[in-house]
Design an enzyme around this catalytic site. Structure first.
Site, PDB file in Angstrom:
ATOM      1  N   ARG A   1       0.288  11.416  -9.302  1.00 52.29           N
ATOM      2  CA  ARG A   1       0.882  10.455  -9.062  1.00 52.29           C
ATOM      3  C   ARG A   1       2.345  10.130  -9.705  1.00 52.29           C
ATOM      4  NH1 ARG A   1      -3.538   7.336  -6.789  1.00 52.29           N
ATOM      5  NH2 ARG A   1      -5.330   7.587  -7.632  1.00 52.29           N
TER       6      ARG A   1
ATOM      7  N   GLU B   1       1.428  -1.510  -0.278  1.00 51.02           N
ATOM      8  CA  GLU B   1      -0.226  -0.046   0.118  1.00 51.02           C
ATOM      9  C   GLU B   1       0.631   1.230   0.032  1.00 51.02           C
ATOM     10  OE1 GLU B   1      -2.645   1.483  -0.868  1.00 51.02           O
ATOM     11  OE2 GLU B   1      -3.809   1.758   1.026  1.00 51.02           O
ATOM     12  N   ASP B   2       0.656   2.357  -0.373  1.00 47.54           N
ATOM     13  CA  ASP B   2       1.005   3.437  -0.665  1.00 47.54           C
ATOM     14  C   ASP B   2       1.426   4.086   0.867  1.00 47.54           C
ATOM     15  OD1 ASP B   2      -1.598   4.559  -0.574  1.00 47.54           O
ATOM     16  OD2 ASP B   2      -1.406   5.431  -1.744  1.00 47.54           O
TER      17      ASP B   2
ATOM     18  N   PHE C   1      -0.841  16.212   4.500  1.00 42.69           N
ATOM     19  CA  PHE C   1      -1.871  15.833   2.982  1.00 42.69           C
ATOM     20  C   PHE C   1       0.092  15.733   1.603  1.00 42.69           C
ATOM     21  CE2 PHE C   1      -3.405  14.840  -1.009  1.00 42.69           C
ATOM     22  CZ  PHE C   1      -4.686  13.192  -0.481  1.00 42.69           C
TER      23      PHE C   1
ATOM     24  N   ASP D   1      -3.006   5.136   6.534  1.00 41.43           N
ATOM     25  CA  ASP D   1      -3.243   7.108   7.872  1.00 41.43           C
ATOM     26  C   ASP D   1      -4.593   6.872   8.763  1.00 41.43           C
ATOM     27  OD1 ASP D   1      -4.019   9.574   7.493  1.00 41.43           O
ATOM     28  OD2 ASP D   1      -5.217   9.366   6.502  1.00 41.43           O
TER      29      ASP D   1
HETATM   30  P1  IMP Z   1      -6.305   5.452   5.380  1.00 43.53           P
HETATM   31  O1  IMP Z   1      -7.920   4.249   5.170  1.00 43.53           O
HETATM   32  O2  IMP Z   1      -7.085   6.625   6.114  1.00 43.53           O
HETATM   33  O3  IMP Z   1      -5.315   4.249   6.009  1.00 43.53           O
HETATM   34  O4  IMP Z   1      -6.675   5.635   4.394  1.00 43.53           O
HETATM   35  C1  IMP Z   1      -5.356   5.119   2.900  1.00 43.53           C
HETATM   36  C2  IMP Z   1      -5.811   5.472   1.756  1.00 43.53           C
HETATM   37  O5  IMP Z   1      -6.149   7.351   1.449  1.00 43.53           O
HETATM   38  C3  IMP Z   1      -4.350   5.798   0.977  1.00 43.53           C
HETATM   39  O6  IMP Z   1      -4.783   4.296   0.287  1.00 43.53           O
HETATM   40  C4  IMP Z   1      -3.863   6.913  -0.032  1.00 43.53           C
HETATM   41  O7  IMP Z   1      -4.782   6.692  -1.062  1.00 43.53           O
HETATM   42  C5  IMP Z   1      -5.633   7.711   0.747  1.00 43.53           C
HETATM   43  N1  IMP Z   1      -4.387   9.218   1.889  1.00 43.53           N
HETATM   44  C6  IMP Z   1      -3.895   8.765   2.817  1.00 43.53           C
HETATM   45  N2  IMP Z   1      -3.378  10.102   3.184  1.00 43.53           N
HETATM   46  C7  IMP Z   1      -3.009  10.943   2.304  1.00 43.53           C
HETATM   47  C8  IMP Z   1      -1.944  11.266   1.706  1.00 43.53           C
HETATM   48  O8  IMP Z   1      -1.181  12.235   2.336  1.00 43.53           O
HETATM   49  N3  IMP Z   1      -1.678  11.329   0.305  1.00 43.53           N
HETATM   50  C9  IMP Z   1      -2.136  10.787  -0.447  1.00 43.53           C
HETATM   51  N4  IMP Z   1      -3.643   9.658  -0.272  1.00 43.53           N
HETATM   52  C10 IMP Z   1      -3.672   9.673   0.747  1.00 43.53           C
HETATM   53 MG    MG Z   2      -5.367   8.079  -3.126  1.00 41.22          MG
END
Ligand code: IMP
Ligand code: MG
Length: 193
Positions: free
Chosen positions: A168, A102-103, A155, A106
């Site tokens: 991207r 995963e990238d 972000f 968060d």
């Molecule tokens: P989570 O479910 O809150 O952990 O969010 C995960 C997803 O939110 C990641 O796969 C990203 O696509 C997006 N995301 C969360 N933080 C960022 C950020 O700082 N930049 C871009 N995408 C983010």
């Molecule tokens: Mg995203």
């Protein structure tokens, strides 16, 4: 030369060199730890695409690739936790060693949902590899087994990460200028992670 992509960048948080160095390290570590095993590397589209393609080229063990695409409903810079699978795996993972790539992690809601979903398919093992971790934002108790960098609660875009599907293709991780957000309509809607 004017570059409309670069004009939106406020600050580079992680340089291309820092990222490439870390990806090499992670690839070597994963190769050591899965030595003698075959690994299914699953990328979460589209954010993990760039990271995963570099990561697997730094692995020296046999791997097969698969992908899932999920959407989360919520504002453009916030995840809501409501996750839906848009594209499922091509192959079963029962009895396989699986590494989910995963990238960024968060709130952790996206990964928590996917882990539950994948565990039900009875893989032999399931580990998580993320490029970035924002631990201060976590809402569920999950930690990546492998992580590139811990970052503060900002972000970020680039190296696979998007804002409204853009940025991207930047080779580094950066923070955007406030104007860059103002120029885009965020709002509520379906977005892929
Ligand atoms: P989570 O479910 O809150 O952990 O969010 C995960 C997803 O939110 C990641 O796969 C990203 O696509 C997006 N995301 C969360 N933080 C960022 C950020 O700082 N930049 C871009 N995408 C983010
Ligand atoms: Mg995203």
């Amino acid at each position: 030369l004017s570059n409309p992509l670069l004009d939106d960048i406020e600050q580079v948080l992680l340089t291309e060199e820092q990222i490439q160095g870390k990806v090499k390290e992670l690839g070597a570590r994963i190769s050591r730890e899965y030595n003698g095993k075959e690994l299914v590397v699953i990328g979460i589209l589209k954010g993990a695409l760039i990271f995963m393609s570099d990561l697997i080229r730094n692995m020296t063990i046999p791997i097969v690739m698969d992908f899932v695409a999920v959407s989360s409903y919520g504002a453009a810079t916030k995840s809501s936790g409501a996750v839906r699978i848009l594209k499922d795996l091509d192959w079963p993972i029962e009895g396989k060693h699986v590494l989910l790539v995963e990238d960024i992690i968060d709130t952790g809601l996206t990964l928590a949902y996917l882990i539950e979903n994948l565990k039900a398919r009875r893989p032999l093992s399931l580990k998580i590899c993320t490029l970035l971790d924002k631990p201060s934002r976590r809402e569920v108790d999950i930690r990546p087994d492998y992580n590139g960098f811990e970052i503060p609660d900002r972000f970020v875009v680039g190296y696979g990460l998007d804002y409204n599907e853009k940025y991207r293709n930047l080779p580094y991780v950066a923070v955007l200028k406030p104007e860059a957000y103002a120029n885009c309509s965020g709002g509520l809607g379906k977005k892929t992670v």
